[in-house]
Design a protein around this motif. Structure first.
Motif, mmCIF file in Angstrom:
data_model
loop_
_atom_site.group_PDB
_atom_site.id
_atom_site.type_symbol
_atom_site.label_atom_id
_atom_site.label_comp_id
_atom_site.label_asym_id
_atom_site.label_seq_id
_atom_site.Cartn_x
_atom_site.Cartn_y
_atom_site.Cartn_z
ATOM 1 N N PRO A 54 3.122 -14.405 -14.794
ATOM 2 C CA PRO A 54 3.198 -15.110 -16.072
ATOM 3 C C PRO A 54 4.640 -15.513 -16.391
ATOM 4 O O PRO A 54 5.582 -14.797 -16.034
ATOM 5 C CB PRO A 54 2.682 -14.077 -17.083
ATOM 6 C CG PRO A 54 1.953 -13.053 -16.261
ATOM 7 C CD PRO A 54 2.625 -13.028 -14.927
ATOM 8 N N ARG A 55 4.806 -16.628 -17.087
ATOM 9 C CA ARG A 55 6.155 -17.037 -17.471
ATOM 10 C C ARG A 55 6.746 -16.055 -18.480
ATOM 11 O O ARG A 55 7.899 -15.641 -18.356
ATOM 12 C CB ARG A 55 6.125 -18.449 -18.056
ATOM 13 C CG ARG A 55 7.508 -18.988 -18.407
ATOM 14 C CD ARG A 55 7.429 -20.413 -18.903
ATOM 15 N NE ARG A 55 6.997 -21.324 -17.842
ATOM 16 C CZ ARG A 55 7.815 -21.875 -16.947
ATOM 17 N NH1 ARG A 55 9.108 -21.603 -16.986
ATOM 18 N NH2 ARG A 55 7.346 -22.692 -16.037
ATOM 19 N N ASP A 56 5.969 -15.675 -19.485
ATOM 20 C CA ASP A 56 6.409 -14.675 -20.465
ATOM 21 C C ASP A 56 5.941 -13.310 -19.971
ATOM 22 O O ASP A 56 4.832 -12.864 -20.291
ATOM 23 C CB ASP A 56 5.841 -14.987 -21.843
ATOM 24 C CG ASP A 56 6.395 -16.283 -22.401
ATOM 25 O OD1 ASP A 56 7.615 -16.368 -22.590
ATOM 26 O OD2 ASP A 56 5.595 -17.223 -22.627
ATOM 27 N N CYS A 57 6.799 -12.681 -19.192
ATOM 28 C CA CYS A 57 6.358 -11.547 -18.390
ATOM 29 C C CYS A 57 7.277 -10.349 -18.593
ATOM 30 O O CYS A 57 8.501 -10.496 -18.757
ATOM 31 C CB CYS A 57 6.376 -11.977 -16.913
ATOM 32 S SG CYS A 57 5.838 -10.726 -15.742
ATOM 33 N N LEU A 58 6.699 -9.162 -18.594
ATOM 34 C CA LEU A 58 7.441 -7.910 -18.544
ATOM 35 C C LEU A 58 7.047 -7.193 -17.263
ATOM 36 O O LEU A 58 5.921 -6.710 -17.133
ATOM 37 C CB LEU A 58 7.127 -7.033 -19.759
ATOM 38 C CG LEU A 58 7.665 -5.599 -19.722
ATOM 39 C CD1 LEU A 58 9.192 -5.597 -19.723
ATOM 40 C CD2 LEU A 58 7.131 -4.774 -20.885
ATOM 41 N N LEU A 59 7.961 -7.155 -16.297
ATOM 42 C CA LEU A 59 7.729 -6.433 -15.049
ATOM 43 C C LEU A 59 8.154 -4.984 -15.248
ATOM 44 O O LEU A 59 9.273 -4.711 -15.685
ATOM 45 C CB LEU A 59 8.534 -7.051 -13.906
ATOM 46 C CG LEU A 59 8.142 -8.454 -13.454
ATOM 47 C CD1 LEU A 59 9.132 -8.977 -12.419
ATOM 48 C CD2 LEU A 59 6.730 -8.465 -12.879
ATOM 49 N N VAL A 60 7.263 -4.050 -14.923
ATOM 50 C CA VAL A 60 7.533 -2.626 -15.140
ATOM 51 C C VAL A 60 7.598 -1.912 -13.795
ATOM 52 O O VAL A 60 6.703 -2.058 -12.956
ATOM 53 C CB VAL A 60 6.454 -1.974 -16.029
ATOM 54 C CG1 VAL A 60 6.819 -0.519 -16.311
ATOM 55 C CG2 VAL A 60 6.286 -2.740 -17.333
ATOM 56 N N PHE A 61 8.661 -1.122 -13.630
ATOM 57 C CA PHE A 61 8.869 -0.356 -12.401
ATOM 58 C C PHE A 61 8.955 1.122 -12.744
ATOM 59 O O PHE A 61 9.546 1.507 -13.757
ATOM 60 C CB PHE A 61 10.163 -0.801 -11.705
ATOM 61 C CG PHE A 61 10.217 -2.280 -11.453
ATOM 62 C CD1 PHE A 61 9.673 -2.820 -10.303
ATOM 63 C CD2 PHE A 61 10.779 -3.134 -12.387
ATOM 64 C CE1 PHE A 61 9.696 -4.187 -10.085
ATOM 65 C CE2 PHE A 61 10.817 -4.505 -12.177
ATOM 66 C CZ PHE A 61 10.267 -5.030 -11.025
ATOM 67 N N GLY A 62 8.379 1.933 -11.877
ATOM 68 C CA GLY A 62 8.436 3.379 -12.065
ATOM 69 C C GLY A 62 9.663 3.977 -11.406
ATOM 70 O O GLY A 62 10.547 3.280 -10.916
#
Length: 224
Positions: free
Chosen positions: A163-171
């Motif tokens: 998505p353009r408005d995106c929150l990528l989450v990493f552990g």
């Protein structure tokens, strides 16, 4: 036996804006001083050895941040920090290179900034005490939450339009994303692997995912 020759190498080019010369930075300004409030008088006098692209040489930190703020992407990054994760600094440095909107750090406030190479001074950072706080922020900001982890059922990031408005989450390194992220994320993607290791270093995975978003949504004509 005939001599084996490789392909002809291109003629050397002048260094690009993100390439350093023989030394770390530049010396004092040569010639008439610029009449521009973005320039730092001390740096003009003493030289600029900071880790910044040539376009920002001699600029004040506030001027650099203001300029990046006008060019930031709509991508947000989050990394969970419930242990003592040394990868956060490298993630911040990469986020700065891609002009990510904000890096969100979840859990512990303290983190090892050495890997950031001082780029945290130019990058928007936001702290959240819990994963629930992060997910509430994302919902209020209209961000689609995409977890990045090699877990069963994850879609291949190589085949996914982020998505353009995106929150990528990493552990964290080792345990990966928390159960709260697994439940709260709108989607989960994984990075294709072909060797024996079970996982990629968290900072490397973050760089791959960020660059995937950049390739899909950024205007590469704006790159240095």
């Amino acid at each position: 036996m005939p001599e084996l020759r490789g392909p002809e190498l291109p003629e050397p080019e002048l260094p690009g804006p993100t390439e350093w010369g023989d030394g770390p930075g530049v010396g004092p300004w040569q010639g008439p001083l610029p009449d521009d409030p973005r320039y730092d008088p001390d740096l003009l006098r003493d030289g600029d050895t900071r880790n910044v692209v040539d376009a920002y040489r001699y600029w004040t930190r506030d001027a650099i941040v203001a300029d990046i703020d006008g060019r930031r992407h709509r991508l947000h990054i989050a990394i969970e920090n419930f242990g003592n994760d040394a990868n956060i600094g490298a993630v911040v440095r990469t986020a700065n290179a891609f002009a990510v909107h904000t890096v969100h750090i979840v859990g512990r406030r303290r983190w090892n900034r050495r890997g950031a190479m001082v780029t945290d001074r130019y990058q928007r950072l936001c702290h959240h005490d819990t994963t629930a706080d992060l997910l509430r922020f994302a919902a209020g900001a209209g961000l689609v939450v995409v977890a990045v982890d090699n877990v069963p059922g994850a879609a291949r990031i190589e085949d996914t339009v982020l998505p353009r408005d995106c929150l990528l989450v990493f552990g964290q390194e080792g345990p990966g994303i928390t159960p709260e992220v697994k439940v709260g994320a709108d989607a989960t993607v994984s990075i294709a692997q072909f060797g024996s290791t079970r996982s990629i270093n968290a900072a490397v995975a973050a760089g791959i995912a960020m660059h995937t978003w950049i390739r899909q949504h950024a205007d590469l004509g704006d790159a240095w």
